[in-house]
Design a protein around this motif. Structure first.
Motif, PDB file in Angstrom:
ATOM      1  N   GLY A  85       0.811  -1.257  -0.139  1.00  0.00           N
ATOM      2  CA  GLY A  85      -0.192  -0.018   0.128  1.00  0.00           C
ATOM      3  C   GLY A  85       0.679   1.287  -0.063  1.00  0.00           C
ATOM      4  N   VAL A  86       1.780   1.366   0.784  1.00  0.00           N
ATOM      5  CA  VAL A  86       2.939   2.391   0.996  1.00  0.00           C
ATOM      6  C   VAL A  86       3.273   2.741  -0.545  1.00  0.00           C
ATOM      7  CG1 VAL A  86       4.818   3.357   1.812  1.00  0.00           C
ATOM      8  CG2 VAL A  86       3.322   2.344   3.427  1.00  0.00           C
ATOM      9  N   THR A  87       3.845   1.889  -0.992  1.00  0.00           N
ATOM     10  CA  THR A  87       4.174   1.668  -2.474  1.00  0.00           C
ATOM     11  C   THR A  87       3.336   2.446  -3.452  1.00  0.00           C
ATOM     12  OG1 THR A  87       5.703   0.109  -1.976  1.00  0.00           O
ATOM     13  CG2 THR A  87       5.674   0.398  -4.240  1.00  0.00           C
ATOM     14  N   SER A  88       2.111   1.861  -3.597  1.00  0.00           N
ATOM     15  CA  SER A  88       1.193   2.231  -4.444  1.00  0.00           C
ATOM     16  C   SER A  88       0.641   3.775  -4.158  1.00  0.00           C
ATOM     17  CB  SER A  88      -0.047   1.300  -4.298  1.00  0.00           C
ATOM     18  OG  SER A  88       0.283  -0.038  -4.534  1.00  0.00           O
ATOM     19  N   ILE A  89       0.586   3.923  -2.798  1.00  0.00           N
ATOM     20  CA  ILE A  89      -0.013   5.518  -2.830  1.00  0.00           C
ATOM     21  C   ILE A  89       1.078   6.470  -3.371  1.00  0.00           C
ATOM     22  CG2 ILE A  89      -1.525   4.742  -0.923  1.00  0.00           C
ATOM     23  CD1 ILE A  89       0.451   6.268   0.929  1.00  0.00           C
ATOM     24  N   LYS A  90       2.300   6.047  -3.702  1.00  0.00           N
ATOM     25  CA  LYS A  90       3.238   6.932  -4.182  1.00  0.00           C
ATOM     26  C   LYS A  90       3.121   7.217  -5.803  1.00  0.00           C
ATOM     27  CE  LYS A  90       6.581   6.232  -0.549  1.00  0.00           C
ATOM     28  NZ  LYS A  90       7.950   5.564  -0.230  1.00  0.00           N
ATOM     29  N   ASP A  91       2.148   6.400  -6.381  1.00  0.00           N
ATOM     30  CA  ASP A  91       2.054   6.444  -7.733  1.00  0.00           C
ATOM     31  C   ASP A  91       1.244   7.695  -8.071  1.00  0.00           C
ATOM     32  OD1 ASP A  91       1.575   5.807 -10.589  1.00  0.00           O
ATOM     33  OD2 ASP A  91       1.291   3.710 -10.210  1.00  0.00           O
ATOM     34  N   ASN A  92       1.675   8.616  -8.724  1.00  0.00           N
ATOM     35  CA  ASN A  92       0.857   9.815  -8.967  1.00  0.00           C
ATOM     36  C   ASN A  92      -0.121   9.356 -10.050  1.00  0.00           C
ATOM     37  OD1 ASN A  92       1.738  11.831  -7.614  1.00  0.00           O
ATOM     38  ND2 ASN A  92       3.180  12.728  -8.973  1.00  0.00           N
TER      39      ASN A  92
END
Length: 201
Positions: free
Chosen positions: A151-158
């Motif tokens: 999740g932490v990785t995914s929310i960094k995707d603009n």
């Protein structure tokens, strides 16, 4: 001088993005010749690699220092989030996405290191929370640690979360609350609400 270059380059990359910042920009900001930078880093890719590892090491040390304070697990995660945002300058240029697009080998190395430290951190956090009865005892700890990192990785995707709709600070707060509400006990929920309310004051 090498360390000074590393610090300045890291700041510029996080502020403006890995693609946007040139070796000329770094030299101009430091008031040195481009030749001086090339005497320490043979090309921009080597500098990007060194800068990402420099920032990763600083963040890793910060996480370890917070964990060593032995705070309650919910507060610990909020402290880690705060430290990450300060180190990564709110990631307003989505540096990880740029790193993945323009420097995939560097990104893959960093991603593996980030996964390892975050996975172990969340594992310890959940185990401690279960012992303190603020996290549910029936949790699959490995799943929680992996899904948190995902999740932490995914929310960094603009592309998924454009900053104009999802400011970084709010997004990180929302995600952390979402994560914690899924694993807390009633006792933990009271503690979580106290922390959220105190952060809003």
């Amino acid at each position: 001088m090498k360390q000074e270059i590393l610090i300045k380059a890291s700041d510029l990359f996080l502020d403006l993005g890995f693609k946007s910042v040139t070796m000329d920009d770094i030299a101009r900001e430091m008031g040195v010749s481009k030749k001086t930078i090339y005497s320490h880093f043979e090309n921009k890719t080597k500098l990007v690699e060194a800068a990402t590892m420099y920032v990763f090491h600083a963040v890793s040390c910060g996480i370890n220092e917070i964990c060593a304070l032995n705070k309650n697990p919910i507060l610990e995660l909020y402290e880690i989030k705060k430290m990450l945002m300060e180190h990564l300058k709110n990631e307003k240029t989505s540096p990880q996405y740029q790193l993945q697009k323009y420097y995939p080998k560097v990104y893959n190395t960093l991603h593996k290191k980030q996964y390892q430290i975050m996975y172990e951190c969340v594992l310890r956090n959940v185990e401690k929370g279960i012992k303190l009865k603020i996290y549910r005892e029936n949790l699959n700890i490995g799943f929680v640690a992996k899904i948190y990192f995902s999740g932490v990785t995914s929310i960094k995707d603009n592309r998924l979360f454009p900053e104009k709709d999802f400011p970084v600070w709010e997004l990180m707060d929302d995600y952390l609350e979402y994560h914690l509400r899924g694993i807390v006990t009633p006792k933990g929920r009271k503690l979580l609400n106290q922390i959220i309310n105190s952060n809003q004051d």
